[in-house]
Design an enzyme around this catalytic site. Structure first.
Site, PDB file in Angstrom:
ATOM      1  N   ASP A 132      11.571  -4.562  13.108  1.00  0.00           N
ATOM      2  CA  ASP A 132      12.454  -4.670  11.967  1.00  0.00           C
ATOM      3  C   ASP A 132      13.685  -5.525  12.282  1.00  0.00           C
ATOM      4  O   ASP A 132      14.728  -5.341  11.683  1.00  0.00           O
ATOM      5  CB  ASP A 132      12.894  -3.222  11.640  1.00  0.00           C
ATOM      6  CG  ASP A 132      13.397  -3.082  10.220  1.00  0.00           C
ATOM      7  OD1 ASP A 132      13.122  -3.974   9.437  1.00  0.00           O
ATOM      8  OD2 ASP A 132      14.066  -2.082   9.923  1.00  0.00           O
ATOM      9  N   CYS A 186      -4.560   3.042  -4.645  1.00  0.00           N
ATOM     10  CA  CYS A 186      -3.549   3.563  -5.580  1.00  0.00           C
ATOM     11  C   CYS A 186      -4.202   3.938  -6.914  1.00  0.00           C
ATOM     12  O   CYS A 186      -3.706   4.815  -7.618  1.00  0.00           O
ATOM     13  CB  CYS A 186      -2.453   2.522  -5.833  1.00  0.00           C
ATOM     14  SG  CYS A 186      -1.264   2.392  -4.489  1.00  0.00           S
ATOM     15  N   CYS A 212      17.429  -0.686  -5.727  1.00  0.00           N
ATOM     16  CA  CYS A 212      16.948   0.462  -4.951  1.00  0.00           C
ATOM     17  C   CYS A 212      18.115   1.293  -4.412  1.00  0.00           C
ATOM     18  O   CYS A 212      19.130   0.742  -3.959  1.00  0.00           O
ATOM     19  CB  CYS A 212      16.089  -0.091  -3.809  1.00  0.00           C
ATOM     20  SG  CYS A 212      15.381   1.168  -2.755  1.00  0.00           S
TER      21      CYS A 212
END
Length: 307
Positions: A132, A186, A212
């Site tokens: 990350d 999904c 978000c």
């Protein structure tokens, strides 16, 4: 007859398991054709908000061979962080990934050990570890390596363990046997889209990062927009709503990484404790925690916004 590629691949997967990784998938390093237009469109619509670093190194973000010289393989790894206990109900909430020590350091150490094992066993292998921390599209590589599919909430999902795990990579200059992507499961479910209080999932598989709760409570450095008042559902750092409601997370199992265990004080903190938190307590309870990223002042801003 078993070839070297197969032997090396089996060794790497066995080592990753020994080091505590949940799973390991491998892809051929190269240009991510499908991701290029998606990323370009996402940036064009400014869904990255103030995360300007997402605009940097566009080419490297799509092609690890520009990031790591002579790279041949992207080894994607998952590390579970799902906790055995969660915060008490009368509390402001923080994302489960932030309960324990900062994952960057925990995973980086494991990746260094994995690279060292590869070099000891196989010989002259060069590579770099990523957690990350560089322009690598983690989820795209993990999906390409068969570790799961990218769900409607844009998280990597798996049928066996849901989505509460970190994704990391080792990019190396060694040819290996490559895995294949899995299918999307999904279906017609829209639980994550329906549950997001700020409507950040603007379409299936598209998250507007600038809407978000995680963005507002971690990435945004200025005041949180007033129109968001009352929409945060008590989240003071990050947000797990779109993961908590995902049916696949029924299969999440508690992690076995001691460094991800929370400070016991965190689990018992009430709203009153959060509102009265001092900088001294913050440093003690969240020593080496991801919460250090928002700093004490950032946390106080978030808590004041929730009142």
């Amino acid at each position: 007859m078993i070839n070297n590629k197969e032997i090396h691949t089996q060794f790497i997967k066995a080592e990753s398991k020994r080091l505590g990784f949940l799973s390991c998938g491998i892809s051929k390093a190269g240009f991510l054709e499908q991701e290029a237009p998606r990323l370009e469109n996402w940036l064009k619509k400014q869904m990255n908000g103030q995360m300007s670093y997402m605009e940097n190194n566009f080419d490297k973000r799509l092609d690890p061979t520009l990031l790591v010289e002579d790279s041949k393989s992207v080894i994607s790894l998952l590390l579970n962080y799902y906790p055995s206990e969660i915060q008490n109900t009368d509390s402001y909430k923080i994302s489960k990934y932030a309960y324990g020590q900062d994952y960057h350091f925990v995973i980086k150490d494991k990746l260094k050990e994995l690279l060292f094992s590869i070099q000891s066993e196989i010989g002259d292998v060069s590579g770099r570890a990523f957690v990350d921390s560089a322009p690598v599209l983690d989820k795209a590589w993990a999906a390409k390596s068969g570790l799961g599919w990218i769900g409607k909430n844009s998280n990597l999902l798996t049928q066996k363990v849901g989505s509460f795990y970190f994704i990391a990579e080792l990019i190396i200059d060694l040819d290996l046997e490559y895995d294949h992507a899995v299918t999307d499961h999904c279906g017609s479910c829209t639980a994550c889209i329906d549950a997001c209080p700020t409507e950040a999932i603007v379409a299936p598989y598209v998250v507007d990062g600038s809407k978000c709760i995680s963005y507002f409570t971690i990435e945004l450095k200025e005041n949180i927009p007033l129109e968001m008042k009352g929409k945060f559902n008590e989240w003071a750092f990050g947000c797990d709503i779109c993961q908590d409601v995902c049916p696949w997370n029924r299969f999440s199992k508690p992690h076995k990484e001691p460094l991800f265990n929370p400070n016991p004080e965190l689990l018992s903190m009430s709203k009153k404790d959060w509102n009265e938190i001092t900088e001294e307590t913050f440093k003690a309870v969240f020593k080496n925690s991801p919460l250090k990223r928002t700093k004490f002042d950032g946390l106080k801003r978030n808590l004041n916004f929730l009142k």
